[in-house]
Write an enzyme that holds these catalytic residues in place. Structure first.
Site, mmCIF file in Angstrom:
data_model
loop_
_atom_site.group_PDB
_atom_site.id
_atom_site.type_symbol
_atom_site.label_atom_id
_atom_site.label_comp_id
_atom_site.label_asym_id
_atom_site.label_seq_id
_atom_site.Cartn_x
_atom_site.Cartn_y
_atom_site.Cartn_z
ATOM 1 N N TYR A 41 48.215 -80.742 6.557
ATOM 2 C CA TYR A 41 48.994 -79.510 6.459
ATOM 3 C C TYR A 41 49.881 -79.471 5.226
ATOM 4 C CZ TYR A 41 52.124 -82.992 8.260
ATOM 5 O OH TYR A 41 52.823 -84.151 8.412
ATOM 6 N N ASP B 189 52.233 -80.288 21.366
ATOM 7 C CA ASP B 189 51.620 -81.420 20.665
ATOM 8 C C ASP B 189 52.552 -82.627 20.710
ATOM 9 O OD1 ASP B 189 49.696 -82.784 19.178
ATOM 10 O OD2 ASP B 189 50.507 -82.138 17.260
#
Length: 300
Positions: free
Chosen positions: A21, A143
């Site tokens: 990311y 997550d």
């Protein structure tokens, strides 16, 4: 972000991590405070040229900006958030308080004899207080794993990277990479609807890991992950299987009866809390608020 506060000034000291990311830097605040900061820079690619940036992402970034005003000891403090549109993508910068150790690093330093029970209680208590706070504010983490739980040198436990899971998942779908499935709830693996109880499944996996010093369920594909889960908790009945899952029920998924004990050597309260976190049906799973008053935390 248009809220009238002036943005935080800092200098980057070193790159400390890189993911699919973007990058994470250690930085120092410029000025009197000279605080150490963690700066995360993401480049979020748009969906397609005609759509630009997906709406959920705009919402998620807005949520992150709102989270700047969260002030809870068990949540990593987000000090600044800015998003700049660059063509079809979004450059997102998050400035957070700096904590140099995550729970996986912390656990890697624990002697083979294991963590003492009080230490396990302390970590879980702080983790659940943070989760209860997020859930009360209608934020799911989605997550939660040891890499997203930070442990300061004073033993403070802080949840990080909440509100980013949807952005990560979207970006990772475009970037092949290894994503840990080990803490993922069955309903997520089964592509079914999910709610805050997904985080409680992850908390259960983490509780088990505090005893075992290794992850409880280590699968490398979604199917394998589900099989590992059913080996321990037993195969649910066809009725319990989520109706909306594209994955169909089969008796071959795993054994009918669970292991006699989730983990050996646990006392009844420890076993009870763990089994309430690792209930297959989300509606049977304990909430963070209820877990905080579980007998597990009551005795010394």
């Amino acid at each position: 972000m248009g809220d009238g506060t002036k943005s935080l000034r800092y200098e980057l000291l070193a790159e400390i991590g890189e993911g699919s990311y973007g990058k994470v830097y250690k930085a120092r605040e410029v000025g009197e405070k000279q605080r150490l900061l963690a700066v995360k820079k993401f480049n979020i690619r748009g969906h397609t040229s005609e759509n630009g940036i997906p709406a959920f992402m705009i919402r998620e970034v807005a949520l992150l900006c709102k989270m700047k005003y969260f002030n809870h000891p068990n949540i990593v403090k987000l000090l600044d958030a800015s998003a700049v549109r660059v063509g079809l993508s979004l450059d997102l910068t998050l400035v957070l308080e700096y904590i140099d150790q995550d729970l996986s690093t912390y656990l890697s330093k624990v002697p083979a004899s294991g963590l003492n029970r009080n230490c396990i209680k302390d970590v879980m208590l702080q983790l659940l207080q943070g989760l209860d706070f997020l859930h009360t504010n209608m934020v799911l983490h989605r997550d939660l794993k040891p890499e997203n739980i930070l442990v300061s040198s004073l033993g403070e436990v802080k949840i990080a990277d909440f509100g980013l899971a949807r952005i990560y998942t979207f970006n990772i779908a475009l970037t092949p990479g290894v994503v840990t499935l080990w803490y993922r709830a069955p309903e997520v693996l089964l592509n079914s609807v999910y709610m805050s109880s997904v985080d409680m499944w992850s908390a259960g996996c983490i509780l088990a890991e505090l005893y075992l010093l290794r992850p409880l369920f280590q699968g490398y594909t979604e199917v394998q992950q589900l099989q590992k889960i059913f080996e321990v908790i037993g195969l649910p009945s066809n009725e319990e299987w989520p109706q909306d899952s594209p994955i169909s029920y089969s008796v071959h998924w795993g054994p009918k009866s669970p292991c006699t004990k989730l983990l050996p050597n646990l006392d009844p309260d420890e076993t009870d809390l763990l089994s309430q976190c690792l209930a297959f049906r989300p509606s049977n799973r304990i909430s963070a608020a209820k877990a905080l008053v579980h007998p597990f935390f009551m005795k010394h």
